[in-house]
Design an enzyme around this catalytic site. Structure first.
Site, PDB file in Angstrom:
ATOM      1  N   LYS A  93      59.154 -54.389 -41.932  1.00 31.42           N
ATOM      2  CA  LYS A  93      60.259 -55.169 -42.542  1.00 31.42           C
ATOM      3  C   LYS A  93      61.544 -55.098 -41.744  1.00 31.42           C
ATOM      4  O   LYS A  93      62.610 -54.800 -42.286  1.00 31.42           O
ATOM      5  CB  LYS A  93      60.506 -54.705 -43.980  1.00 31.42           C
TER       6      LYS A  93
HETATM    7  O1  LIG Z   1      56.748 -57.490 -51.471  1.00 27.86           O
HETATM    8  C1  LIG Z   1      56.241 -56.473 -50.963  1.00 27.86           C
HETATM    9  C2  LIG Z   1      56.176 -56.282 -49.599  1.00 27.86           C
HETATM   10  C3  LIG Z   1      55.540 -55.177 -49.111  1.00 27.86           C
HETATM   11  N1  LIG Z   1      55.002 -54.255 -49.943  1.00 27.86           N
HETATM   12  C4  LIG Z   1      54.316 -53.093 -49.312  1.00 27.86           C
HETATM   13  O2  LIG Z   1      52.932 -53.162 -49.637  1.00 27.86           O
HETATM   14  C5  LIG Z   1      52.435 -51.868 -49.944  1.00 27.86           C
HETATM   15  C6  LIG Z   1      51.993 -51.832 -51.395  1.00 27.86           C
HETATM   16  O3  LIG Z   1      51.361 -50.620 -51.673  1.00 27.86           O
HETATM   17  P1  LIG Z   1      50.496 -50.391 -53.029  1.00 27.86           P
HETATM   18  O4  LIG Z   1      50.145 -48.948 -52.949  1.00 27.86           O
HETATM   19  O5  LIG Z   1      49.292 -51.283 -52.950  1.00 27.86           O
HETATM   20  O6  LIG Z   1      51.391 -50.719 -54.155  1.00 27.86           O
HETATM   21  C7  LIG Z   1      53.559 -50.890 -49.619  1.00 27.86           C
HETATM   22  O7  LIG Z   1      53.421 -50.490 -48.263  1.00 27.86           O
HETATM   23  C8  LIG Z   1      54.806 -51.726 -49.780  1.00 27.86           C
HETATM   24  O8  LIG Z   1      55.881 -51.292 -48.977  1.00 27.86           O
HETATM   25  C9  LIG Z   1      55.050 -54.445 -51.291  1.00 27.86           C
HETATM   26  O9  LIG Z   1      54.536 -53.642 -52.081  1.00 27.86           O
HETATM   27  N2  LIG Z   1      55.676 -55.558 -51.782  1.00 27.86           N
END
Ligand SMILES: O=c1ccn([C@@H]2O[C@H](COP(=O)(O)O)[C@@H](O)[C@H]2O)c(=O)[nH]1
Length: 270
Positions: A95
């Site tokens: 990001k």
């Molecule tokens: O809008 C967003 C953008 C990025 N993320 C990222 O995805 C994963 C989600 O992890 P989970 O364990 O499946 O919840 C994490 O690395 C976030 O930084 C997001 O969740 N939402």
């Protein structure tokens, strides 16, 4: 071969599901590991070995490696190299977003193949102005890499910025999506410039039909389901529903993680 073409082929071959490799301290403990660099290495490389031969895309979250300093980044470099060796595309969730001249340095760090941290694609933030991303987009074009731009994120705080209206009446997210629509015009079979749209957003009036991929985090642990993905992204060119914790919690048994990747792909394809 462009990132869009590689992604199109990988999803056709392995399925749409993207697996996040996010070494949370709590997960390391669940796997019986210490929250130190040795634990990070065993966790992250164990997860890669279990899922990277089966998933089309793996998505390490840079923050979980950065918290261990240079030795954590060294583990991230191995995660990238070993995932690619196992045939998965690597999307680094980092990001980034800054003024243009600094954006160029980020682009060189992640998208120039001569960098030790070079990946297939990265996530970027457009909230310093979409134009500030131009060096990243140009560098991606030069090296056939991909870029995923935040549009409608999965967190509840996102709408306060992303639903705000600009002078022309469009929302901030709508403008991001329109710019991506232009950038991907004419690309075949799929453009290389994607949007990030959470699987958790419920509903949206935004037009998600554009010729690039959509990364849909929030699947699994944050509550997004296959039904949400079908409902929200039915018109999208390509969707990568992404889950980190749900898959990692199935570990450390590699067979359990692999089976979850396979069954999730089956569910999403259905
Ligand atoms: O809008 C967003 C953008 C990025 N993320 C990222 O995805 C994963 C989600 O992890 P989970 O364990 O499946 O919840 C994490 O690395 C976030 O930084 C997001 O969740 N939402």
């Amino acid at each position: 071969m462009t990132f869009g073409s590689r992604l199109h082929a990988a999803q056709a071959d392995r399925g749409p599901f993207c697996v996040g490799i996010d070494p949370h301290a709590a997960l390391l403990r669940e796997w019986g590991l210490d929250d130190d660099v040795a634990g990070l290495e065993r966790f992250a490389l164990g997860a890669v070995e279990a899922v990277a031969p089966y998933a089309s895309v793996v998505k390490p979250q840079s923050a979980f490696y950065e918290r261990f300093g240079s030795r954590g980044i060294a583990v991230l470099e191995r995660v990238i190299a070993e995932s690619r060796a196992a045939g998965a595309l690597v999307l680094l969730d980092v990001k980034r977003g800054d003024i243009g001249s600094t954006s160029q340095a980020y682009a060189d760090a992640y998208l120039d193949p001569s960098s030790p941290l070079a990946v297939d694609a990265i996530t970027v933030s457009p909230f310093l102005g979409f134009g500030s991303l131009t060096p990243v987009l140009d560098t991606a074009r030069t090296h056939d890499a991909g870029v995923f731009v935040l549009a409608l994120t999965s967190n509840v705080e996102g709408p306060e910025v992303q639903h705000a209206r600009t002078d022309d009446g469009r929302t901030v997210a709508g403008r991001v999506l329109d710019q991506l629509r232009e950038l991907n015009e004419g690309a075949a079979p799929l453009g290389s410039f994607g949007a990030v749209v959470g699987a958790t957003i419920g509903s949206t009036d935004e037009d998600l039909a554009f010729n690039g991929p959509i990364l849909a985090p929030g699947y699994g642990a944050q509550g997004g389901t296959a039904a949400d993905v079908r409902r929200l992204f039915g018109k999208a060119a390509a969707v990568l529903p992404s889950s980190s914790r749900e898959v990692l919690r199935a570990g450390p048994d590699p067979a359990a993680m692999r089976d979850l990747v396979r069954s999730t792909n089956d569910e999403l394809r259905g």
